[in-house]
Scaffold this motif. Structure first.
Motif, mmCIF file in Angstrom:
data_model
loop_
_atom_site.group_PDB
_atom_site.id
_atom_site.type_symbol
_atom_site.label_atom_id
_atom_site.label_comp_id
_atom_site.label_asym_id
_atom_site.label_seq_id
_atom_site.Cartn_x
_atom_site.Cartn_y
_atom_site.Cartn_z
ATOM 1 N N MET A 1 -6.231 6.239 -0.659
ATOM 2 C CA MET A 1 -5.035 5.812 0.061
ATOM 3 C C MET A 1 -3.780 6.323 -0.637
ATOM 4 O O MET A 1 -3.742 6.447 -1.849
ATOM 5 N N ALA A 2 -2.764 6.567 0.179
ATOM 6 C CA ALA A 2 -1.521 7.106 -0.368
ATOM 7 C C ALA A 2 -0.719 6.024 -1.068
ATOM 8 O O ALA A 2 -0.787 4.865 -0.715
ATOM 9 N N GLU A 3 0.045 6.421 -2.050
ATOM 10 C CA GLU A 3 0.918 5.480 -2.727
ATOM 11 C C GLU A 3 2.350 5.979 -2.610
ATOM 12 O O GLU A 3 2.692 7.051 -3.084
ATOM 13 N N LYS A 4 3.166 5.184 -1.932
ATOM 14 C CA LYS A 4 4.585 5.476 -1.749
ATOM 15 C C LYS A 4 4.844 6.733 -0.906
ATOM 16 O O LYS A 4 5.945 7.249 -0.922
ATOM 17 N N ASN A 5 3.864 7.239 -0.203
ATOM 18 C CA ASN A 5 4.083 8.359 0.711
ATOM 19 C C ASN A 5 4.014 7.929 2.174
ATOM 20 O O ASN A 5 4.459 8.647 3.053
ATOM 21 N N CYS A 6 3.448 6.743 2.412
ATOM 22 C CA CYS A 6 3.307 6.246 3.778
ATOM 23 C C CYS A 6 3.611 4.755 3.814
ATOM 24 O O CYS A 6 3.022 3.985 3.048
ATOM 25 N N TYR A 7 4.527 4.366 4.700
ATOM 26 C CA TYR A 7 4.935 2.968 4.809
ATOM 27 C C TYR A 7 4.650 2.442 6.211
ATOM 28 O O TYR A 7 4.766 3.176 7.207
ATOM 29 N N LEU A 8 4.300 1.166 6.285
ATOM 30 C CA LEU A 8 4.114 0.481 7.564
ATOM 31 C C LEU A 8 5.058 -0.715 7.587
ATOM 32 O O LEU A 8 4.855 -1.695 6.862
ATOM 33 N N LEU A 9 6.123 -0.607 8.387
ATOM 34 C CA LEU A 9 7.162 -1.640 8.432
ATOM 35 C C LEU A 9 7.127 -2.311 9.799
ATOM 36 O O LEU A 9 7.456 -1.700 10.825
ATOM 37 N N LEU A 10 6.745 -3.575 9.810
ATOM 38 C CA LEU A 10 6.541 -4.308 11.054
ATOM 39 C C LEU A 10 7.525 -5.468 11.191
ATOM 40 O O LEU A 10 8.244 -5.801 10.257
ATOM 41 N N GLY A 11 7.537 -6.082 12.378
ATOM 42 C CA GLY A 11 8.315 -7.299 12.585
ATOM 43 C C GLY A 11 9.586 -7.095 13.400
ATOM 44 O O GLY A 11 10.071 -5.974 13.564
ATOM 45 N N PRO A 12 10.149 -8.203 13.914
ATOM 46 C CA PRO A 12 11.277 -8.140 14.852
ATOM 47 C C PRO A 12 12.655 -7.975 14.228
ATOM 48 O O PRO A 12 13.624 -7.730 14.941
ATOM 49 N N GLU A 13 12.783 -8.112 12.886
ATOM 50 C CA GLU A 13 14.100 -8.042 12.251
ATOM 51 C C GLU A 13 14.487 -6.582 12.018
ATOM 52 O O GLU A 13 14.178 -5.985 10.989
ATOM 53 N N VAL A 14 15.181 -6.008 13.000
ATOM 54 C CA VAL A 14 15.497 -4.572 12.985
ATOM 55 C C VAL A 14 16.495 -4.206 11.891
ATOM 56 O O VAL A 14 16.357 -3.176 11.229
ATOM 57 N N GLY A 15 17.507 -5.031 11.701
ATOM 58 C CA GLY A 15 18.559 -4.708 10.741
ATOM 59 C C GLY A 15 18.032 -4.545 9.327
ATOM 60 O O GLY A 15 18.310 -3.545 8.655
ATOM 61 N N GLU A 16 17.281 -5.519 8.836
ATOM 62 C CA GLU A 16 16.731 -5.439 7.484
ATOM 63 C C GLU A 16 15.727 -4.299 7.368
ATOM 64 O O GLU A 16 15.606 -3.666 6.315
ATOM 65 N N LYS A 17 15.017 -4.044 8.457
ATOM 66 C CA LYS A 17 14.056 -2.946 8.472
ATOM 67 C C LYS A 17 14.780 -1.609 8.313
ATOM 68 O O LYS A 17 14.358 -0.744 7.538
ATOM 69 N N ASN A 18 15.881 -1.434 9.039
ATOM 70 C CA ASN A 18 16.661 -0.196 8.925
ATOM 71 C C ASN A 18 17.254 -0.031 7.530
ATOM 72 O O ASN A 18 17.321 1.085 6.997
ATOM 73 N N ASP A 19 17.689 -1.137 6.937
ATOM 74 C CA ASP A 19 18.216 -1.089 5.565
ATOM 75 C C ASP A 19 17.122 -0.645 4.593
ATOM 76 O O ASP A 19 17.384 0.113 3.653
#
Length: 335
Positions: A1-19
């Protein structure tokens, strides 16, 4: 598995996700010592094999690449499998970020992404929203009353990205030497030219279904508001009408009710007066109950279903005066 090369960001809070994505980008540029190439894709308008090809090809003019695949929950099973295979052996100078408003992705992707690169951004609680709004205006050196903060949280129900957008407009509108009050915010929204939750409620108050439907459609198309946010704004205003009608039922005048509830702007008084004339106290009670019901319903279904149900809700409160149209028609309301 990759380390720090692939991220999975889920959930409804768009602002914090974009940050968080911006933090990833900044970190990548720092480690690669240069500005990175940024790519953004949606599953339904891009071929996954082409996306993988872009990630695997050498970048000629940038030291690294940041590739974002939005709405990854919409990936077809075979495409999700291709992405999962790539994640197992990613390109060193490319970071892949998969995002979704949902809280789960395809099982193959969930398994391929390392645990420390998976994060769920949950919707903020009201207490956190109030803190966010207060801090936003504090940073802008603008004073805002606590009632005004509560008011904004009620009518702007959603993620921090929505709050940032609307609070930014208020910063441009108000002077730094004045204090923002609930009344001033309501006046600001009522006098905006584009359709918003206040112009929508004005149509509802006067029983105009056609204009209400058109306003709701324009708000959605312009990105002004989503169905759940609309219900929050409608509920706040219809509760004010309810309080006014309760006071009037005690043999007091409309003017006395507005004074007692600190509703001072002529525009708001005119809208609430129209609503009080058009809907009885009993009907307003039904509308409040029905709005709370649809709020729960909308939060349990996808946005596509919300958009189908919104006209039904508006018909139920405007034409049926709070009686559920689906129930009256003998249909099951829960999809």
């Amino acid at each position: 598995m990759a380390e720090k090369n692939c991220y999975l960001l889920l959930g409804p809070e768009v602002g914090e996700k974009n940050d968080y994505i911006q933090t990833i980008k900044n970190s990548l540029e720092k480690s690669s010592k240069g500005e990175v190439d940024l790519y953004s894709f949606y599953p339904y308008d891009s071929d996954v094999s082409e996306i993988i090809s872009i990630m695997q090809n050498i970048s000629l003019f940038a030291p690294a690449k940041l590739v974002i695949i939005k709405n990854c929950h919409d990936l077809k099973k075979k495409d999700a499998a291709l992405i999962a295979e790539y994640i197992k052996n990613p390109v060193k100078d490319c970071v892949l970020v998969l995002t979704s408003d949902a809280t789960k992705a395809d099982a193959a992707i969930e398994k391929a992404v390392s645990v420390d690169c998976k994060k769920i951004f949950w919707e903020m609680f009201d207490s956190k929203k109030k803190s966010w709004v207060t801090q936003f205006f504090h940073k802008e050196k603008i004073s805002i009353e606590s009632n005004a903060v509560n008011f904004l949280v009620d009518i702007l129900e959603g993620d921090s990205e929505s709050f940032k957008k609307e609070c930014g407009k208020l910063v441009l509108f108000f002077d730094r030497n004045e204090t923002i009050t609930e009344e001033k915010i309501a006046d600001f929204f009522y006098n905006r030219k584009e359709e918003n939750i206040f112009s929508l409620f004005e149509y509802i108050a006067h029983g105009d279904l056609e204009k209400s439907l058109a306003a709701a459609k324009n708000m959605i198309l312009s990105g002004e508001s989503a169905p759940v946010q609309m219900l929050g704004g409608i509920l706040w205003q219809i509760r004010n009408v309810y309080e006014i009608e309760k006071i009037i039922a005690q043999k007091k005048s409309f003017s006395e009710a507005c004074t007692e509830l600190n509703i001072r702007t002529k525009k708001m008084q005119g809208v609430y007066s129209g609503a009080a004339q058009n809907y009885s106290l009993k009907e307003v009670e039904k509308i409040i109950t029905l709005t709370a019901y649809y709020d729960l319903l909308f939060r349990s279904v996808k946005t596509e279903i919300q958009l189908i149900m919104l006209p039904v809700y508006l018909y139920s409160i405007i034409v049926n005066k709070g009686e559920n149209f689906l129930a009256a028609a003998g249909a099951r309301p829960v999809l």
